[in-house]
Write a protein that holds these residues in place. Structure first.
Motif, PDB file in Angstrom:
ATOM      1  N   PHE A 273       0.840  -1.202   0.000  1.00 14.44           N
ATOM      2  CA  PHE A 273       0.000   0.000   0.000  1.00 14.44           C
ATOM      3  C   PHE A 273       0.872   1.247   0.000  1.00 14.44           C
ATOM      4  CE2 PHE A 273      -1.969   3.396   2.476  1.00 14.44           C
ATOM      5  CZ  PHE A 273      -3.118   3.617   1.733  1.00 14.44           C
ATOM      6  N   HIS A 276       2.706   1.727  -3.413  1.00 10.93           N
ATOM      7  CA  HIS A 276       1.968   1.943  -4.651  1.00 10.93           C
ATOM      8  C   HIS A 276       0.808   2.914  -4.545  1.00 10.93           C
ATOM      9  CE1 HIS A 276       4.243  -1.010  -6.807  1.00 10.93           C
ATOM     10  NE2 HIS A 276       4.155  -1.791  -5.757  1.00 10.93           N
ATOM     11  N   ARG A 277       0.379   3.219  -3.342  1.00  9.82           N
ATOM     12  CA  ARG A 277      -0.807   4.062  -3.243  1.00  9.82           C
ATOM     13  C   ARG A 277      -0.551   5.394  -2.552  1.00  9.82           C
ATOM     14  NH1 ARG A 277      -2.435   2.060  -6.752  1.00  9.82           N
ATOM     15  NH2 ARG A 277      -3.823   0.307  -7.065  1.00  9.82           N
ATOM     16  N   THR A 278       0.649   5.618  -2.055  1.00 10.39           N
ATOM     17  CA  THR A 278       0.905   6.886  -1.368  1.00 10.39           C
ATOM     18  C   THR A 278       1.968   7.689  -2.106  1.00 10.39           C
ATOM     19  OG1 THR A 278       2.694   6.067   0.020  1.00 10.39           O
ATOM     20  CG2 THR A 278       0.469   5.771   0.851  1.00 10.39           C
ATOM     21  N   ALA A 279       1.952   8.992  -1.854  1.00  9.69           N
ATOM     22  CA  ALA A 279       2.938   9.868  -2.491  1.00  9.69           C
ATOM     23  C   ALA A 279       4.347   9.480  -2.044  1.00  9.69           C
ATOM     24  CB  ALA A 279       2.644  11.320  -2.135  1.00  9.69           C
ATOM     25  N   ARG A 282       5.596   6.701  -4.126  1.00 11.65           N
ATOM     26  CA  ARG A 282       5.887   7.220  -5.457  1.00 11.65           C
ATOM     27  C   ARG A 282       7.251   7.901  -5.459  1.00 11.65           C
ATOM     28  NH1 ARG A 282       1.939   8.189  -8.879  1.00 11.65           N
ATOM     29  NH2 ARG A 282       1.534   6.061  -8.254  1.00 11.65           N
ATOM     30  N   HIS A 283       7.518   8.652  -4.384  1.00 11.44           N
ATOM     31  CA  HIS A 283       8.783   9.394  -4.309  1.00 11.44           C
ATOM     32  C   HIS A 283       9.972   8.452  -4.157  1.00 11.44           C
ATOM     33  CE1 HIS A 283       6.445  13.209  -2.939  1.00 11.44           C
ATOM     34  NE2 HIS A 283       6.201  12.833  -4.172  1.00 11.44           N
ATOM     35  N   TYR A 285      10.221   5.487  -5.552  1.00 11.36           N
ATOM     36  CA  TYR A 285      10.522   5.034  -6.906  1.00 11.36           C
ATOM     37  C   TYR A 285      11.198   6.142  -7.711  1.00 11.36           C
ATOM     38  CZ  TYR A 285       7.923   0.692  -6.437  1.00 11.36           C
ATOM     39  OH  TYR A 285       7.515  -0.547  -6.049  1.00 11.36           O
ATOM     40  N   ALA A 286      10.720   7.366  -7.519  1.00 14.80           N
ATOM     41  CA  ALA A 286      11.280   8.483  -8.290  1.00 14.80           C
ATOM     42  C   ALA A 286      12.756   8.689  -7.954  1.00 14.80           C
ATOM     43  CB  ALA A 286      10.483   9.755  -8.017  1.00 14.80           C
ATOM     44  N   LYS A 358      13.307  -0.386  -9.227  1.00 14.02           N
ATOM     45  CA  LYS A 358      12.425  -1.478  -9.620  1.00 14.02           C
ATOM     46  C   LYS A 358      12.343  -2.502  -8.500  1.00 14.02           C
ATOM     47  CE  LYS A 358      12.480  -5.115 -12.984  1.00 14.02           C
ATOM     48  NZ  LYS A 358      13.696  -5.875 -13.070  1.00 14.02           N
TER      49      LYS A 358
END
Lengths: 416, 258
Positions: A273, A276-279, A282-283, A285-286, A358
């Motif tokens: 969760f 994949h579902r929170t900012a 996301r950061h 991965y970024a 990844k």
């Protein structure tokens, strides 16, 4: 860009399941293997071992696999965060040892209640990660060096905490239950039913909502396939685990899902969760994909780095608690020797890239299962520890090789 | 020039240690126009852009935005004003998809959870408004895109935020002929939408193809800021290489002395 094609985009109709299958095959051919090698490896290994040693398939061994692999899988799950950034944490194994030692000392020597000792162990893990992360992010020391130093130092800390290598036994029933007790069979089935229904509801709800807004959504057939697969796998696992495993059921009955399994599943859901579902996820991965781009997008890269190390060491502390529970004791070898290498191996075998950007929490479980199956199966075959290490090393090398090759292939097909 | 400039810089000085890179630079950008910023290597183009974007603080000079004097202390300030810079290296994350890249660092959320549907809708709308029809799916990873498509995504990302000024640093440098044409087309459309576009380029063909105005930097000084229709190709080249061209440009000839 010269060929302007706009199929599908914006169309309300959900793409057919055939498109999904074709897309997936295309991704695999393009070098984006995901968890495929781990799944194939798992199937092959299980097939080989069950043919050579029928005992491998017995319910008691199946349950053993979970308790054996649990600590490594949990540590690997934490390592995913660090690996996603393209960093490494070599100290995670001994960090789990330190946390287990803290738990043991507080629980047995100081007589703390179990929850306080567990919290203290977790806090120790988080603090360790904070220090390592700060050294890496703020001072700019390569994580390899920082955590190598920590690897050596923590080995010493464990010895100091355990007063030069005495063995602290754990007597607290709650802690012991984690790896040694089972859930009542009914509860196991209830978990499967609730889990499958919740998953189905979430998937359908999401697809409905997306379709309602005119966005491409998963077709019902694909959702049915996913839900069916989850139901079959979890149902089969719970069925086997609910079989009587005790050699003498009259004296002591041994059946049900080991308590450590729901613990791992909760952690898996939590980190999936988050990723994949929170900012925040996301950061992560970024930063792993392109730290400079993340910095320019206003993401506090240092904070992300530090937090990844905190999460890694925190998960290591949970791994340490599980290991202590399984061994009924804490000794200088808890979290030592091969634990870290198995954990890194699990993450990489599961499909997490050592180059960053990844990976998924699920990779840790799949890879952890492969590592556990190798260790368990080779043990049943009567091979010595030496052979086991050599084989596990080869599998890790193979997994890293697959990772590197698939990257090369992805670069060649423009999918890097 | 009936319109007021959306961005106006006056007397900008910038030094890095003992090296003064920008001398008394004045620069104006108008809405609905493409302003080409040209100059030889080391003329100070990138430094000027970074000063506009708030990455380098300016030593002296005034920064007017929509007629008001503002202080830009960092990239956040510039972004708040509506200044977006698309760097040459694009700054995209290869492992994320188009939507994720466009919203990076500014994700839409509902509570704790990312609002993927809204983000996807907005991204689709933005790309549509730019008449971009070259991407197959918005959920494609950026790694699978061509150079021109990446440039498109980077530009769309800059436009997404209702920005008023979009600065493009050599957007066509690494592209082939067809892709260059598409990106220049997109640049023109941005200006036609009413945005102020600053285009840094070394390619005179590109500059003359899309720009309304040309600003030429020479050794850290603004040699001239002229309308594209009023100058010739060779005049611009002279401004870039010598800082002057006939009546145009720096009249004392050598920009190195003050």
């Amino acid at each position: 860009m010269t060929t302007t094609t706009v199929p599908e985009k914006g169309t309300t109709g959900a793409p057919a399941i055939g498109t999904h299958v074709r897309d997936y095959l295309e991704r695999v051919r393009g070098g984006d293997l995901g968890a495929l090698p781990a799944v194939i490896g798992l199937v092959v290994l299980c097939a080989v071992f069950s043919i050579l040693r029928p005992a491998f398939l017995s319910p008691i061994n199946f349950a053993n696999l979970f308790t054996q692999g649990a600590a490594v899988a949990v540590i690997a799950m934490g390592l995913i965060f660090v690996l996603l950034l393209g960093e490494i944490d070599l100290s995670a194994g001994f960090a789990s040892g330190v946390c287990a030692a803290v738990l043991g000392v507080l629980l047995t020597n100081e007589g703390w209640p179990w929850y306080a000792a567990v919290l203290a162990a977790m806090a120790t893990g988080a603090a360790i990660g904070m220090v390592i992360g700060t050294l890496v992010a703020k001072l700019g020391i390569p994580s390899f060096v920082v955590t190598l130093a920590a690897f050596l130092a923590f080995q010493g800390v464990v010895l100091l905490l355990l007063k030069e290598g005495t063995n602290i036994s754990i007597r607290d029933q709650t802690i012991l239950a984690i790896a040694n007790k089972n859930m009542p069979p009914v509860l196991g089935w209830a978990c499967v039913v609730v889990g499958v229904l919740a998953y189905a509801a979430l998937q359908i709800l999401q697809a409905r909502r997306r379709a309602g807004r005119g966005l491409p959504a998963s077709p019902m057939s694909l959702i049915a396939f996913r839900v069916g697969a989850l139901a079959v796998i979890s149902g089969a696992a719970v069925f086997v685990l609910n079989l009587e495993r005790s050699r003498n059921a009259v004296i002591v009955s041994l059946k049900g899902v080991p308590i450590v399994v729901p613990v791992i599943i909760v952690l898996l859901l939590l980190w999936t969760f988050v990723l994949h579902r929170t900012a925040y996820g996301r950061h992560i991965y970024a930063v792993g994909g392109n730290a400079e781009a993340a910095r320019r997008a206003g993401i506090d890269v240092d904070r992300i780095r530090i937090s990844a190390f905190v999460l890694c060491s925190f998960m290591a502390s949970i791994g340490g608690i599980i290991a202590a529970s399984r061994a009924n004791s804490v000794d200088p070898n808890t979290g030592g020797s091969n634990v870290l290498l198995f954990a890194v191996g699990a993450a990489v075998i599961g499909g997490t890239s050592l180059f960053g950007g990844k990976g998924r929490a699920l990779d840790a479980l799949l890879g952890g299962a492969v590592v556990a199956v190798i260790e368990n199966g080779m043990g049943l075959m009567g091979y010595t520890a030496g052979v086991k290490y050599a084989v596990t090393g080869c599998v890790l090398l193979l997994a890293a090789g697959v990772d590197a090759l698939s990257r090369k292939r992805a670069a060649a097909t423009g999918r890097r | 020039m009936s319109q007021a400039p959306v961005l106006e810089l006056r007397g900008i000085d910038k030094s890095f240690g003992p090296v003064q890179v920008l001398h008394d630079v004045a620069f104006s950008v108008f809405p609905g126009e493409v302003t080409a910023l040209v100059g030889d290597n080391g003329a100070g183009k990138s430094t000027l852009v970074k000063c506009i974007g708030g990455i380098h603080p300016i030593d002296a000079g005034q920064y007017f935005f929509e007629g008001e004097k503002v202080h830009v202390g960092g990239p956040r300030d510039a972004a708040t004003l509506g200044v977006e810079i698309v760097y040459q290296d694009l700054a995209l994350c290869d492992n994320l998809d188009i939507v994720q890249n466009m919203f990076l660092g500014r994700e839409r959320r509902s509570g704790l959870i990312l609002d993927e549907a809204t983000m996807e809708e907005l991204a689709a709308k933005t790309l549509e408004s730019l008449s971009v029809r070259t991407v197959k799916s918005l959920r494609q990873r950026v790694s699978s895109l061509s150079g021109g498509q990446r440039q498109t995504v980077a530009i769309a990302k800059a436009v997404l935020w209702n920005s008023k000024i979009v600065i493009l640093d050599e957007p066509t440098a690494a592209l082939g002929v067809a892709q260059t044409a598409q990106v220049l087309d997109l640049v023109r459309r941005l200006a036609d939408k009413g945005l102020a576009v600053v285009l840094i380029s070394h390619n005179m063909n590109d500059v003359f193809a899309v720009s309304d105005r040309i600003a030429a930097l020479y050794l850290g000084r603004m040699a001239a800021q002229v309308k594209t229709s009023e100058v010739t190709h060779s005049q611009v080249v002279e401004l870039i290489t010598a800082g002057r061209s006939g009546e145009l440009g720096l009249q004392n000839g050598n920009g190195a002395t003050s």
